[in-house]
Design an enzyme around this catalytic site. Structure first.
Site, PDB file in Angstrom:
ATOM      1  CD  GLU A 142       2.908  -1.618   7.772  1.00 35.21           C
ATOM      2  OE1 GLU A 142       3.101  -1.783   8.998  1.00 35.21           O
ATOM      3  OE2 GLU A 142       2.992  -0.491   7.250  1.00 35.21           O
ATOM      4  CD  GLU A 143       2.220   2.925   5.957  1.00 34.11           C
ATOM      5  OE1 GLU A 143       2.084   3.220   7.163  1.00 34.11           O
ATOM      6  OE2 GLU A 143       3.316   2.950   5.368  1.00 34.11           O
ATOM      7  CG  HIS A 145       4.681   7.643   6.794  1.00 34.27           C
ATOM      8  ND1 HIS A 145       3.677   7.270   7.665  1.00 34.27           N
ATOM      9  CD2 HIS A 145       5.186   6.484   6.286  1.00 34.27           C
ATOM     10  CE1 HIS A 145       3.585   5.937   7.690  1.00 34.27           C
ATOM     11  NE2 HIS A 145       4.498   5.444   6.861  1.00 34.27           N
ATOM     12  CG  ASP A 188      -0.306  -0.285   2.523  1.00 31.79           C
ATOM     13  OD1 ASP A 188       0.684  -1.042   2.550  1.00 31.79           O
ATOM     14  OD2 ASP A 188      -0.765   0.252   3.548  1.00 31.79           O
TER      15      ASP A 188
HETATM   16 ZN   LIG Z   1       4.895   3.413   6.689  1.00 27.04          ZN
HETATM   17 ZN   LIG Z   2       6.204   0.845   5.648  1.00 26.19          ZN
END
Ligand SMILES: [Zn+2]
Ligand SMILES: [Zn+2]
Length: 481
Positions: free
Chosen positions: A168-169, A402, A102
């Site tokens: 995953e996020e 991020h 993702d």
């Molecule tokens: Zn991340």
């Molecule tokens: Zn990551």
């Protein structure tokens, strides 16, 4: 008669060493050869990132590749996940390799030809989408690994399960997803995985290097909300009501003393962050209530439980002291990412084959979190970092994950492919089981995550008792925690 036997033995030994070297050379040469394709795949994925549980194009791209290689392919696992299964020609263990798929709601600011221009709606807002955590590189490295290993099927002992995991996020609000759902849907059970490995690229670690840590590596992440209720009144007459804003500010101060005055920081770090405050409508009204929300990071399950209790007591008692009330709710998002020490020890030579011994760096724990931690409920696990920072850059100048400027130098993604492939060939199940028995006593003393925590994170009691991998050692650790 003695001499010919001795010579034969020397020859056999030499042949053995030679074969081992040839195998590593084969792996590494294949990984070098495939690197341009891995880079191409990564850039293609980078250009079209998708958010968690919406990785439709990404999944189709992976599926097409795995089918071309002749793997058994399962799709729509945990919503958009893809699982590929490669059976070697020789008998052996089952190894799981995981890549997350993702992207994030971040608008890319990096000036590269393959920069993302994608936009989507997220929580009711128009946002840019970007692979701002490098999961594009994870997918590409695992696709490369599948191709290299499929080409070496005749030498492969056992089975490799390629796990391409969505979200995953974190899944969108109100949805299930990520590693928890993959585990719940049985990705670790059919076939039963004996050990699992995961890689995360790191934008502040130089290319060519691998960073690892045995035991607790990444933090457990909890999210919490505190709702403070007072009594509404005119802003000019605070004595006629109970001010929830003033109370909240005292609670925030109180929470930080849990970290600075009450937690034994020589044992493991603790972080408490308030990231959001909401309340009030107008300058001259003291509102009825307000809420704040934040995150907790711990690297030790006892400390995690202790911090939870202290947050509740601190908030409630401070509120009580002024006539307000405080409701605290805490939700566990990920467990401690714990690297099975015996597995780490066994596999370090394989990582050295991939990156060179001088490029293996033992690192400190990190307060970042990973949902890879949930696979560890089912099998010994090892999660490590591969460098993605251009050579010669000061890590302080390299944009963190991020962020809109997040950047990965993809010229050494071969390191990840080599690492995965060498891990597969070098994993020795019998030796691991033996080593784990000898370290069992030590491991019991190492704090690990509370194995029952997934219940807090909306996991059905999937028979965790049965789910835990069949080791007396792990079972004992879980029961003790
Ligand atoms: Zn991340
Ligand atoms: Zn990551």
């Amino acid at each position: 008669m003695k001499k010919p036997i001795a010579s034969l033995l020397v020859c056999l030994l030499f042949a053995n060493v030679l074969f081992a070297n040839t195998l590593t050379d084969d792996i590494n040469q294949s990984a070098d050869k495939i690197l341009p394709k891995v880079v191409e795949w990564r850039r293609h994925l980078h250009k079209s990132p998708e958010l968690g549980n919406r990785e439709f194009k990404t999944a189709a791209y992976i599926e097409a590749h795995l089918r071309k290689l002749g793997l058994e392919v399962r799709t729509k696992v945990a919503k958009t996940g893809v699982v590929g299964i490669l059976k070697g020609d020789l008998p052996g263990p089952v190894v799981g390799l995981r890549a997350d798929m993702d992207g994030l709601p971040v608008t890319e600011r990096v000036n590269v030809p393959f920069a993302s221009k994608e936009k989507t709606e997220y929580n009711g807002q128009q946002v840019g989408v970007m692979h701002a955590c490098g999961h594009d590189s994870h997918v590409a490295m695992l696709m490369g690994t599948a191709e290299v290993l499929a080409g070496m099927k005749n030498k492969l002992k056992g089975t490799v399960v390629f796990i391409f995991q969505p979200a995953e996020e974190g899944p969108p609000a109100g949805e299930e997803g990520g590693a928890v759902l993959m585990v719940k849907e049985g990705v670790m059970d059919n076939p039963k995985i004996d050990a699992i490995f995961g890689i995360h690229i790191n934008s502040q670690t130089e290319i060519g290097k691998i960073k690892y840590k045995s035991g607790s590596f990444m933090a457990a992440a909890d999210w919490f909300t505190i709702r403070v209720k007072g009594k509404q009144t005119h802003g000019s007459q605070p004595w006629s009501g109970v001010d929830p804003i003033m109370t909240a500010s005292q609670i925030i101060q109180g929470l930080q003393t849990i970290v600075s005055r009450q937690s034994n920081l020589t044992k493991a770090p603790v972080v408490i962050t308030i990231g959001k405050i909401n309340g009030g409508v107008r300058e001259n009204i003291i509102p009825e209530e307000m809420t704040m929300a934040g995150t907790i990071r711990t690297l030790d399950d006892e400390m995690q439980k202790d911090v939870h209790e202290r947050i509740k007591i601190t908030a409630q008692k401070i509120a009580e002291s002024v006539g307000a009330t405080a409701e605290v709710s805490i939700e566990t998002k990920t467990l401690v990412t714990y690297n099975t020490p015996a597995l780490v020890e066994q596999m370090l030579p394989a990582l050295a084959k991939a990156a060179g011994k001088e490029n293996l760096i033992e690192t400190e724990w990190t307060t970042g979190a990973e949902d890879f931690s949930y696979y560890r409920l089912k099998a010994p696990a090892f999660f490590f970092n591969v460098g993605g920072m251009p050579k010669g850059t000061n890590p302080k100048d390299a944009p963190p994950h991020h962020t809109p400027d997040f950047y990965i130098d993809d010229s050494r993604l071969d390191v990840g492919v080599k690492a995965f492939c060498n891990l597969v060939f070098d994993f020795d199940k019998a030796q691991l089981e033996k080593a784990m028995k000898t370290v069992a006593a030590t491991e019991r003393q190492i704090p690990v995550q509370n194995c029952l925590q997934p219940s807090l994170f909306n996991v059905q009691p999937i028979g965790l008792e049965n789910a835990l991998w069949q080791s007396d050692n792990f079972d004992a650790v879980c029961r003790n925690s």
